[in-house]
Scaffold this active site. Structure first.
Site, PDB file in Angstrom:
ATOM      1  N   GLN A 158     -21.628  24.522   8.466  1.00  0.00           N
ATOM      2  CA  GLN A 158     -22.196  25.800   8.896  1.00  0.00           C
ATOM      3  C   GLN A 158     -21.128  26.856   9.137  1.00  0.00           C
ATOM      4  O   GLN A 158     -21.361  27.842   9.835  1.00  0.00           O
ATOM      5  CB  GLN A 158     -23.012  25.605  10.178  1.00  0.00           C
ATOM      6  CG  GLN A 158     -24.249  24.749   9.956  1.00  0.00           C
ATOM      7  CD  GLN A 158     -25.112  24.709  11.199  1.00  0.00           C
ATOM      8  OE1 GLN A 158     -25.713  25.697  11.585  1.00  0.00           O
ATOM      9  NE2 GLN A 158     -25.164  23.566  11.849  1.00  0.00           N
ATOM     10  N   ARG A 169     -32.743  26.505   9.857  1.00  0.00           N
ATOM     11  CA  ARG A 169     -33.309  27.214  11.014  1.00  0.00           C
ATOM     12  C   ARG A 169     -34.777  26.861  11.189  1.00  0.00           C
ATOM     13  O   ARG A 169     -35.375  27.099  12.228  1.00  0.00           O
ATOM     14  CB  ARG A 169     -33.213  28.754  10.853  1.00  0.00           C
ATOM     15  CG  ARG A 169     -31.832  29.357  10.707  1.00  0.00           C
ATOM     16  CD  ARG A 169     -30.909  28.908  11.769  1.00  0.00           C
ATOM     17  NE  ARG A 169     -30.130  27.766  11.321  1.00  0.00           N
ATOM     18  CZ  ARG A 169     -29.517  26.912  12.136  1.00  0.00           C
ATOM     19  NH1 ARG A 169     -29.597  27.050  13.427  1.00  0.00           N
ATOM     20  NH2 ARG A 169     -28.831  25.890  11.659  1.00  0.00           N
ATOM     21  N   LYS A 196     -26.375  19.697  19.244  1.00  0.00           N
ATOM     22  CA  LYS A 196     -25.012  20.002  19.711  1.00  0.00           C
ATOM     23  C   LYS A 196     -25.043  20.972  20.891  1.00  0.00           C
ATOM     24  O   LYS A 196     -24.408  20.737  21.917  1.00  0.00           O
ATOM     25  CB  LYS A 196     -24.178  20.615  18.567  1.00  0.00           C
ATOM     26  CG  LYS A 196     -23.917  19.676  17.411  1.00  0.00           C
ATOM     27  CD  LYS A 196     -23.048  20.314  16.350  1.00  0.00           C
ATOM     28  CE  LYS A 196     -23.679  21.508  15.666  1.00  0.00           C
ATOM     29  NZ  LYS A 196     -24.901  21.229  14.910  1.00  0.00           N
ATOM     30  N   THR A 197     -25.795  22.051  20.716  1.00  0.00           N
ATOM     31  CA  THR A 197     -25.846  23.046  21.783  1.00  0.00           C
ATOM     32  C   THR A 197     -26.498  22.448  23.025  1.00  0.00           C
ATOM     33  O   THR A 197     -26.091  22.706  24.154  1.00  0.00           O
ATOM     34  CB  THR A 197     -26.585  24.309  21.289  1.00  0.00           C
ATOM     35  OG1 THR A 197     -25.935  24.773  20.109  1.00  0.00           O
ATOM     36  CG2 THR A 197     -26.573  25.405  22.335  1.00  0.00           C
ATOM     37  N   ASP A 204     -18.921  26.254  21.735  1.00  0.00           N
ATOM     38  CA  ASP A 204     -20.011  26.024  20.764  1.00  0.00           C
ATOM     39  C   ASP A 204     -19.608  26.665  19.435  1.00  0.00           C
ATOM     40  O   ASP A 204     -18.771  27.570  19.419  1.00  0.00           O
ATOM     41  CB  ASP A 204     -21.306  26.675  21.294  1.00  0.00           C
ATOM     42  CG  ASP A 204     -22.547  26.121  20.584  1.00  0.00           C
ATOM     43  OD1 ASP A 204     -22.414  25.192  19.757  1.00  0.00           O
ATOM     44  OD2 ASP A 204     -23.656  26.618  20.870  1.00  0.00           O
ATOM     45  N   GLU A 205     -20.180  26.213  18.338  1.00  0.00           N
ATOM     46  CA  GLU A 205     -19.921  26.794  17.006  1.00  0.00           C
ATOM     47  C   GLU A 205     -18.411  26.866  16.727  1.00  0.00           C
ATOM     48  O   GLU A 205     -17.904  27.873  16.234  1.00  0.00           O
ATOM     49  CB  GLU A 205     -20.529  28.210  16.907  1.00  0.00           C
ATOM     50  CG  GLU A 205     -22.005  28.299  17.255  1.00  0.00           C
ATOM     51  CD  GLU A 205     -22.931  27.951  16.095  1.00  0.00           C
ATOM     52  OE1 GLU A 205     -22.434  27.610  14.999  1.00  0.00           O
ATOM     53  OE2 GLU A 205     -24.165  28.007  16.293  1.00  0.00           O
TER      54      GLU A 205
HETATM   55  P1  ATP Z   1     -27.293  24.107  15.175  1.00  0.00           P
HETATM   56  O1  ATP Z   1     -26.386  23.299  14.301  1.00  0.00           O
HETATM   57  O2  ATP Z   1     -28.312  24.818  14.364  1.00  0.00           O
HETATM   58  O3  ATP Z   1     -26.563  24.959  16.148  1.00  0.00           O
HETATM   59  P2  ATP Z   1     -27.647  22.152  17.251  1.00  0.00           P
HETATM   60  O4  ATP Z   1     -27.000  20.938  16.757  1.00  0.00           O
HETATM   61  O5  ATP Z   1     -26.930  22.979  18.231  1.00  0.00           O
HETATM   62  O6  ATP Z   1     -28.140  23.044  16.018  1.00  0.00           O
HETATM   63  P3  ATP Z   1     -29.797  22.239  19.144  1.00  0.00           P
HETATM   64  O7  ATP Z   1     -30.131  23.664  18.940  1.00  0.00           O
HETATM   65  O8  ATP Z   1     -29.080  21.832  20.355  1.00  0.00           O
HETATM   66  O9  ATP Z   1     -29.039  21.699  17.853  1.00  0.00           O
HETATM   67  O10 ATP Z   1     -31.102  21.352  19.014  1.00  0.00           O
HETATM   68  C1  ATP Z   1     -32.032  21.531  17.954  1.00  0.00           C
HETATM   69  C2  ATP Z   1     -33.449  21.328  18.441  1.00  0.00           C
HETATM   70  O11 ATP Z   1     -33.668  19.964  18.727  1.00  0.00           O
HETATM   71  C3  ATP Z   1     -33.749  22.078  19.721  1.00  0.00           C
HETATM   72  O12 ATP Z   1     -35.078  22.530  19.686  1.00  0.00           O
HETATM   73  C4  ATP Z   1     -33.543  21.023  20.784  1.00  0.00           C
HETATM   74  O13 ATP Z   1     -34.284  21.315  21.941  1.00  0.00           O
HETATM   75  C5  ATP Z   1     -34.063  19.780  20.093  1.00  0.00           C
HETATM   76  N1  ATP Z   1     -33.454  18.509  20.569  1.00  0.00           N
HETATM   77  C6  ATP Z   1     -32.136  18.240  20.655  1.00  0.00           C
HETATM   78  N2  ATP Z   1     -31.938  16.995  21.126  1.00  0.00           N
HETATM   79  C7  ATP Z   1     -33.153  16.463  21.349  1.00  0.00           C
HETATM   80  C8  ATP Z   1     -33.637  15.194  21.849  1.00  0.00           C
HETATM   81  N3  ATP Z   1     -32.805  14.219  22.208  1.00  0.00           N
HETATM   82  N4  ATP Z   1     -34.959  15.029  21.938  1.00  0.00           N
HETATM   83  C9  ATP Z   1     -35.812  16.006  21.576  1.00  0.00           C
HETATM   84  N5  ATP Z   1     -35.444  17.194  21.112  1.00  0.00           N
HETATM   85  C10 ATP Z   1     -34.127  17.430  20.992  1.00  0.00           C
HETATM   86 MG    MG Z   2     -26.244  24.996  18.134  1.00  0.00          MG
END
Ligand code: ATP
Ligand code: MG
Length: 727
Positions: free
Chosen positions: A248, A599, A31-32, A217-218
């Protein structure tokens, strides 16, 4: 900009334009990452120019990282991008617009301590029986009202019980006192911009024009004022993208409302919804364990989360006798990971439910010489000497700030007592003038002699530096002030050892002003103060050094680490006792556990102790957290641990809690001498340079390869004598 690093659906989410966008997906699904790429995409394709984008993150640290990442994708745009937390963005708006509400732009931002002081002053000015209410509980209540956007009038109308009426009365007076002090509290930072938007449509229009695309975000952790803020700004153009995960949402206790994300479409109209269903962060065992836990929550939107990575290792479950042994077990497992998996210290985060749990962990890390960073706990800017200095600076910038005035009028001690301060308060209110102004006319209040002289001295310092504000930069001003106000001299001349540490902290503070000046060459004092007051726990975390991180589960939101330890998994501690009474609270604790588990990238260790002492009580726990039983057994692997300390369980009948007596086994240590070579599990071979103490308490100073110096307690360091490498 390459979008090769995005999956198909992530790419669609990045490219969706022309409609509100909701990205609703589980932990670690990117997402981020999507949000960051989306900002870059908007700029790169000239859909919206960089200065017209507003992005909101949960911490200042996350904002800084996001800026850097966008800059990598579209270079040179970093400086004009508006990325920040709700609080920092709102503070910036208020600096420009707050005069519309009768404050001036040099307003002070009151932290929790200042708020409590102000509440206390207000309570004392009212006819309320002593100890009927405490400043602490009133502050909570006021914050609760504000988070729900309940104005004092409304609070008064709604109050039925006598105590509720008291709260509401204090709230009303507190709010007036804030205005008089030209100060805002943390909640006001979010609320006052709403008042401005509501009453001044032209100003709202200006900001809508300024921020034509909004990203958050969040989003699951936004409260009512934050939601209103976003709604006001986006209503004109509906160019908004929010990302979040209802599983979350962990800030309900601070007013966050999960409905904000669940009702997004209702609030912003026809939108594109993206569900990212692949988790790129965690190995499959971890993810499956986390999913089975959160499925026990009734109040959630169902969603899939498919692991992208392999099965990985099972989650390690370690039982210990008490919190000290738990800390030893953490160190032990961590050392093994480093040795066998060749990990760095910075690969680990140790998470706990309450800040108080960090103490035994810190002790264990210190004993074994493992470097660590602790997020939160007692903060630098909350230390007495730093608060005093900030008090001076706030008063110089905003002479109406009576809370700061009260704080520093007699520091360093000048013989000005509380009675004199009270006289000044009465005089100021009679003359309808500022408190700081009456200080210069002590004889009008019947104050003579040394006290009168002290008041004048203090007044002159504040006045002089207030006038110097436009002429000196923040660094010059603070340096001159600490000398002239006698702060440095006071600490230097003191014989108390803690005052030497305070002096060192004052010097450290001067350094932080210098750093600020280097970063923001034309930054003034009020900008510096604003930055300091908006620092969050995470902002003070230095993750660039190779250290283990210790923090609460709440602080870990949004972050990731190869190895996660979750400690204190006992019913009553995690989940907290207070959460057991309601389904909503218990579900929030469960989401917090889900956040903790997700995490981890490669390995999770779950720790529980059979007994635990808590500060201020001898409460003991005996039950493993219910959350442990919510994970499938085949995802867990029990790891047994025996401490270097032998602990015997004595007394107690079956079914009763037992007390643990700790008896230390006296180990015969290697008889080390200066010049000996030793081997340590993590640091390798080193040479003993110094020795102190004996037996149990023996410490050794060792220089390892690359010049790394460590002072270790022999008993815990597990050193092996080795031949001299030169032989
Ligand atoms: P959270 O819910 O904990 O905030 P999130 O959904 O924001 O998580 P991110 O932090 O953006 O997730 O991504 C999680 C991990 O996966 C990071 O290390 C990111 O670099 C990696 N990632 C995300 N998308 C891809 C992709 N398409 N290919 C490879 N790695 C990815
Ligand atoms: Mg995130």
């Amino acid at each position: 900009m390459s979008k090769r690093n995005l999956s198909k659906v992530q790419k669609l989410a990045v490219e969706s334009f022309g409609k509100p966008v909701l990205i609703f997906a589980g932990a670690g699904s990117g997402k981020t990452r999507v949000l960051t790429y989306k900002i870059a995409h908007l700029i790169k394709n000239n859909l919206v120019s960089a200065e017209h984008i507003l992005a909101v993150t949960f911490t200042n640290k996350a904002a800084k990282e996001m800026k850097e990442r966008v800059n990598k994708l579209v270079p040179e745009k970093e400086s004009i991008l508006n990325i920040g937390t709700f609080h920092s963005i709102c503070a910036r708006i208020l600096r420009k617009e707050i005069h519309h509400l009768g404050y001036s732009s040099d307003f002070s931002i009151f932290d929790v301590q200042d708020q409590k002081s102000l509440v206390k002053v207000v309570i004392e000015s009212m006819d309320i029986p002593k100890n009927y209410v405490t400043p602490q509980e009133v502050r909570h209540k006021i914050s609760y009202f504000k988070n729900k956007l309940i104005h004092p009038d409304e609070a008064k109308k709604k109050a039925h019980l006598v105590v509720e009426k008291t709260y509401a009365d204090i709230y009303e007076k507190y709010q007036k006192a804030l205005v008089k002090n030209n100060a805002v509290d943390f909640d006001d930072l979010l609320i006052l911009p709403l008042t401005i938007f509501e009453n001044h449509p032209n100003i709202l229009e200006k900001y809508r024009e300024k921020w034509q695309y909004i990203l958050v975000d969040e989003y699951q952790d936004t409260n009512k004022p934050q939601f209103m803020f976003v709604k006001y700004l986006a209503e004109g153009h509906h160019q908004i993208c929010v990302v979040g995960d209802d599983d979350q949402s962990i800030y309900g206790w601070r007013g966050a409302d999960i409905r904000n994300i669940l009702d997004f479409e209702k609030n912003f109209g026809n939108c594109d919804v993206f569900k990212l269903e692949k988790n790129y962060r965690s190995s499959a065992h971890i993810l499956e364990a986390a999913s089975s836990v959160v499925k026990n929550n009734k109040n959630r939107a169902p969603k899939e989360l498919i692991p992208h990575n392999g099965a990985g290792e099972k989650l390690g479950l370690i039982e210990t006798n008490d919190e000290m042994e738990e800390a030893d077990a953490v160190v032990n497992a961590l050392e093994k990971e480093i040795k066998l998996q060749k990990r760095n210290f910075s690969d680990f985060a140790i998470l706990y439910r309450t800040n108080a749990q960090s103490r035994s962990l810190e002790d264990a890390f210190r004993r074994s010489g493992i470097p660590y960073n602790i997020v939160g706990g007692f903060r630098f800017y909350e230390r007495k000497e730093i608060k005093d200095l900030i008090g001076y600076l706030s008063l110089i910038v905003n002479p109406k700030d009576t809370i700061s005035l009260r704080r520093v009028i007699n520091f360093p001690p000048r013989g000005i007592g509380m009675k004199t301060v009270d006289k000044c308060v009465i005089q100021a209110s009679m003359k309808k003038t500022e408190m700081v102004e009456v200080l210069s006319l002590p004889e009008e209040m019947g104050i003579r002699g040394k006290q009168a002289g002290s008041l004048m001295t203090f007044y002159n310092i504040i006045k002089k530096y207030n006038e110097l504000l436009p002429k000196l930069n923040a660094g010059e001003l603070v340096r001159a002030l600490v000398e002239e106000a006698g702060i440095v001299r006071y600490y230097r001349e003191s014989s108390a050892p803690e005052d030497q540490e305070r002096l060192a902290n004052v010097m450290e503070f001067l350094k932080s002003v210098d750093e600020f000046m280097a970063r923001t060459p034309d930054g003034g004092l009020s900008q510096f103060l604003e930055e300091v007051s908006l620092l969050t726990d995470l902002d003070q975390w230095n993750d660039e050094t190779n250290r283990v991180t210790l923090m609460t589960l709440h602080s870990a939101k949004g972050l990731e680490f190869p190895v996660i330890f979750i400690t204190g998994l006992e019913d009553g501690l995690f989940p907290l006792y207070s959460a057991l009474e309601s389904v909503e609270k218990l579900e929030e604790e469960r989401r917090l556990f889900y956040v903790g588990l997700t995490r981890a990238m490669e390995k999770v260790y779950l720790m529980y102790a059979n007994h635990r002492r808590r500060i201020g009580s001898d409460e003991l726990y005996g039950m493993v957290s219910r959350f442990v039983y919510e994970m499938p057994e085949d995802k867990l692997e029990k790891i047994s641990f025996t401490s270097a300390l032998t602990r015997k369980v004595v007394g107690g009948r079956p079914g009763q809690f037992t007390k643990t007596a700790v008896s230390r086994t006296v180990v015969v240590f290697d008889d080390f001498r200066v010049g000996d070579y030793v081997e340590h599990a993590i640091f390798g071979v080193g040479k003993v340079m110094a020795l102190s103490g004996q037996g149990e308490n023996q410490r050794v100073g060792i220089v390892f390869k690359d010049g790394l110096k460590k002072k270790l307690v022999v008993k815990f360091a597990n050193l092996k004598k080795v031949e001299s490498p030169e032989d």
